[in-house]
Motif scaffolding. Sequence first.
Motif, PDB file in Angstrom:
ATOM      1  N   UNK A  29       0.839  -1.207   0.000  1.00 34.33           N
ATOM      2  CA  UNK A  29       0.000   0.000   0.000  1.00 34.33           C
ATOM      3  C   UNK A  29       0.874   1.257   0.000  1.00 34.33           C
ATOM      4  N   UNK A  30       1.902   1.267   0.829  1.00 37.05           N
ATOM      5  CA  UNK A  30       2.792   2.432   0.911  1.00 37.05           C
ATOM      6  C   UNK A  30       3.557   2.638  -0.390  1.00 37.05           C
ATOM      7  N   UNK A  31       4.010   1.553  -1.003  1.00 34.55           N
ATOM      8  CA  UNK A  31       4.739   1.644  -2.264  1.00 34.55           C
ATOM      9  C   UNK A  31       3.823   2.183  -3.359  1.00 34.55           C
ATOM     10  N   UNK A  32       2.597   1.703  -3.411  1.00 37.02           N
ATOM     11  CA  UNK A  32       1.636   2.199  -4.394  1.00 37.02           C
ATOM     12  C   UNK A  32       1.460   3.714  -4.261  1.00 37.02           C
ATOM     13  N   UNK A  33       1.302   4.178  -3.054  1.00 37.79           N
ATOM     14  CA  UNK A  33       1.097   5.615  -2.820  1.00 37.79           C
ATOM     15  C   UNK A  33       2.327   6.413  -3.253  1.00 37.79           C
ATOM     16  N   UNK A  34       3.512   5.941  -2.864  1.00 37.82           N
ATOM     17  CA  UNK A  34       4.742   6.659  -3.207  1.00 37.82           C
ATOM     18  C   UNK A  34       4.968   6.682  -4.714  1.00 37.82           C
ATOM     19  N   UNK A  35       4.705   5.571  -5.387  1.00 40.60           N
ATOM     20  CA  UNK A  35       4.944   5.516  -6.826  1.00 40.60           C
ATOM     21  C   UNK A  35       3.938   6.388  -7.567  1.00 40.60           C
ATOM     22  N   UNK A  36       2.671   6.350  -7.150  1.00 40.81           N
ATOM     23  CA  UNK A  36       1.658   7.188  -7.786  1.00 40.81           C
ATOM     24  C   UNK A  36       2.048   8.660  -7.699  1.00 40.81           C
TER      25      UNK A  36
END
Length: 375
Positions: A29-36
Amino acid sequence: MVPMLGPEEADAVAETVRSGWVADGPRVVAFEKAFAEEVGAAHAVAVSNCTTALHLSLYLLGVGPGAEVVVPSLSFIASANAIRHTGATPVFADVDPVTGNMDPARVAEAITPRTKAILLVHQGGQPADVEAMRAVAGDVPVVEDAACAAGSRLRGRPVGAGALLAAWSFHPRKVLTTGEGGMITTDDAEWAARLRRLRSHGMSVSAADRHAAEQGASKIVLEGYEETGFNYRMTDVQAAMGLVQVSRLAGIVRGRREMAARYHELLAPLGLRAVRDPSYGESNFQSFWVELPDSAPSLIDVLTDLAGAGVSARRGIMASHLEGAYAGHPHPPLPHTERLTSRSIILPLHHELTDDDQRTVVDALAKALRLDPGI
């Protein structure tokens, strides 16, 4: 390509293992947010690799048997294979001879009433002109294969910003890696929610959300399965590495662009054409390719001579229609595709490369081409 990995990635992975949560969970979830945030998208959905990202994107759009998808042959074969995985037919279109990206004029000629999508590849990190492609696409959706393009920019914005759907790769050959792994980005919240269900067997509630809801509560959350999905999930172990890599991305791209500029300087006396930024964007130079002159020895001979000099170069971008998997597959004339795949090579470019290393590469290339380096 040598991935830029350090103790921070190792520590992040070790911490994840110690946590006991190694499947898809809070780090995903955190990676998705950072990449977006990095690519200027509203939503990101992590998956197992870029091929599954492409497949899910096309599946979401309803691409299936009887449909056609326009795609460049000049791309890693996964681009065309993802179309076949849906049961649809890849329709190859030729590329611009300078950028190596699909030519909008050739795409316009390839569109038929059966065309359900256009798969536009940002080849080797070279940003494709998405606006020009959308202009010829009309109502046909454009899916961006941004496998190599993390950190590239298009008209001042990150590649992926404003994309209908963009698919990304985190293979070790890419500038940002999680070992294996991929991502889909989109600005559509409903699509993102459905993609998250589809990547996990169609499950209505993720394991992480179910676990969080049940902690300290007296209720049990039961998931449902309303449609047939897939097992395309990323793990928290991969995402932990990805979170560190995202923080490095700007520096990685800056370093690659500096090395590309150095190659251009060293190659200038040889009169060779090398990949450059297009007028409308900036490349991350995931691949740095050089087109061999007609007078040069064969591609195999050049690569053999470079290998003998200790230079690990590779052939240029492959042409899928020339591979056995697509033998007999109909296609229009693809002269630029065939020239680029047969007359270009990819030079080493990674964070451990020094100025002296680059000079050694160019000197070896000059000798392989029987040219006077003059430098």
